[in-house]
Scaffold this active site. Structure first.
Site, PDB file in Angstrom:
ATOM      1  N   HIS A 127       0.646  -1.366  -0.035  1.00 29.55           N
ATOM      2  CA  HIS A 127      -0.039  -0.088   0.035  1.00 29.55           C
ATOM      3  C   HIS A 127       0.877   1.317  -0.272  1.00 29.55           C
ATOM      4  CE1 HIS A 127       0.417  -0.043   4.629  1.00 29.55           C
ATOM      5  NE2 HIS A 127       0.522   1.133   4.413  1.00 29.55           N
ATOM      6  N   SER A 140       4.953   2.753   7.790  1.00 31.93           N
ATOM      7  CA  SER A 140       4.393   1.628   6.952  1.00 31.93           C
ATOM      8  C   SER A 140       5.689   1.010   6.358  1.00 31.93           C
ATOM      9  CB  SER A 140       3.098   1.907   6.244  1.00 31.93           C
ATOM     10  OG  SER A 140       2.181   2.120   7.015  1.00 31.93           O
ATOM     11  N   ASP A 158      -0.061  -7.489   1.770  1.00 31.40           N
ATOM     12  CA  ASP A 158       0.345  -6.297   1.644  1.00 31.40           C
ATOM     13  C   ASP A 158       1.790  -6.105   1.645  1.00 31.40           C
ATOM     14  OD1 ASP A 158       0.177  -3.379   1.564  1.00 31.40           O
ATOM     15  OD2 ASP A 158      -0.121  -2.965   3.665  1.00 31.40           O
TER      16      ASP A 158
END
Length: 454
Positions: A101, A210, A131
């Site tokens: 993402h 992230s 992911d």
């Protein structure tokens, strides 16, 4: 003086992770395991961003443009670096793993290293359901290999142990936060995907963290930061090392980076044996059969590089090219030397596109209602998504059996060899445009279909 000089030389050759007796004396108890772990990790943590076009002016634009904008507008466009997230270098030749993402909507990916240098990156492959994605930095790192993450053993995590998160929160590069492992094997639902092995930590995770690493006090990677619970504080979720390594073993093969063929069946997972990794089924597209490799063989070394875990095998073979010799040492003590081959046209088409195609003939054209001389490749089989990739490409919802590929980019595809020649110059993660005749109701229409290659 001599002691200080020796320390400077040691730091020069061994990097910031090195510490000297003189430094230990000066810093005393401040030189904690956490400090040393961060020093080890920082060189292999990267910041990931993209280029954003912005307009700038000098404050007089409103007045100026009211009168003269049709002739010469004052404001101008400037390209600016826009931070997206973090990542981890997993191979010294320029491979980076991060969350999918983080880069999903980026048109151009920029990787900023610890030393401040920036490199463009290419997408190699991704697993949307987990992911995760793999990037490759553009450039040659043979003369100056990149610092690479040390991997913790899968499942080697202790409840309550101290951990550190390193990343790029809100664009604040290489920020460090500390916490503990709050839970192991946490269940987490994300859309249609359910995870049952997620790590939970109270180390601060913010937007920009992230894809960055969670490390233990040995400076080893134990997971990638995934998400936080927005309605709480100190609840962050991390993809564990086991899942990361399985992902890497799926993508770190020569077939992903060129038309080279080592002979492994790509959709069959590697598993660990007692000493090394167990080979899945071996195909005949290379010399592996003649060399004696077969399904179930346990490989403990590749070109003298020990294979102790799944990622070791991938890092030993992904950069191989057609014609390279590979020496594999098996657990039984036998050595096998094989030559990397080239994927044949049908296998290359299946690997990159997940399709089986058939050349149009006069008979097929008549049966399908085409002109007798139409040249192209009809899609005879679309392999189940899970059998050839994990990228969940949306184009698979558009194409169907019976559609006809007549062109790839600017190259006509009258037969398999023409399509394979185009694909031989590609890699996984690259985008191509197919021109396709697609049956819509009772009529064929021409579609331009953008495809992400596997």
């Amino acid at each position: 003086m001599r002691s200080t000089l020796r320390c400077l030389i040691a730091i020069l050759f061994f990097g910031a992770a090195w510490h000297c007796p003189a430094e230990e004396t000066r810093l005393g108890n401040r030189l904690t395991p956490a400090v040393l772990a961060v020093r080890k990790a920082l060189p292999w943590v990267v910041n990931i961003g993209t280029e954003q076009v912005i307009r700038v002016d000098d404050g007089y634009d409103v007045f100026y443009n009211d009168f003269f904008k049709w002739y010469s507008p004052r404001s101008k466009e400037v390209i600016e670096y826009f931070p997206l997230g973090s990542g981890v270098i997993v191979d010294p030749r320029g491979l980076v793993v991060t969350n999918y993402h983080v880069i999903q909507r980026a048109q151009r990916i920029e990787i900023r290293l610890w030393d401040g240098t920036t490199h463009q990156a290419e997408l190699v492959g991704f697993d949307a359901s987990n992911d995760l994605c793999l990037l490759r930095l553009v450039g040659d790192f043979k003369d100056k290999p990149l610092a690479t993450a040390a991997f913790a053993l899968p499942d080697d995590v202790l409840l309550g142990e101290t951990v550190l998160s390193v990343g790029n929160p809100f664009g604040l590069e290489h920020s460090v936060s500390q916490g503990v492992i709050s839970a192991i094997n946490r269940k987490l639902e994300d859309g249609e995907t359910t995870y049952d092995d997620i790590l939970q930590t109270d180390a601060a995770i913010n937007p920009g963290n992230s894809g960055g690493p969670l490390i233990n006090l040995n400076g080893e990677l134990i997971g990638l930061n995934l998400a936080i619970r927005h309605d709480a504080q100190g609840i962050g979720f991390v993809i564990p090392m086991k899942r990361i390594e399985q992902f890497l073993s799926h993508w770190l093969l020569p077939e992903r980076f060129s038309s080279a063929c080592l002979g492994m069946v790509l959709d069959q997972p590697f598993v660990m044996g007692n000493k090394g990794i167990i080979l899945p089924e071996v195909m005949s597209c290379s010399d592996t059969h003649r060399a004696g490799l077969q399904k179930g063989d346990e490989v403990v070394a590749v070109n003298d590089q020990p294979i102790r875990r799944l990622a070791d095998f991938g890092r030993a073979v992904w950069a191989l090219r057609t014609g390279d010799n590979v020496r594999m040492t098996l657990a039984a003590g036998r050595e096998v030397t094989t030559t990397v081959g080239t994927m044949r046209a049908p296998k290359l088409i299946q690997t990159r596109l997940g399709l089986q195609v058939q050349k149009l003939t006069r008979t097929l054209n008549e049966a399908m209602g085409f002109k007798p001389d139409l040249a192209g490749l009809t899609i005879s089989e679309i392999y189940p998504e899970g059998a050839f990739a994990r990228q969940q490409p949306t184009w698979r919802q558009v194409l169907k059996r019976g559609d006809v590929i007549i062109q790839v980019e600017d190259r006509l595809t009258p037969d398999e060899n023409a399509l394979a020649e185009v694909l031989s110059k590609t890699r996984s993660g690259q985008n191509l445009r197919l021109i396709v005749l697609s049956l819509q109701g009772r009529h064929y229409v021409t579609l331009a279909v953008d495809i992400t290659l596997n």
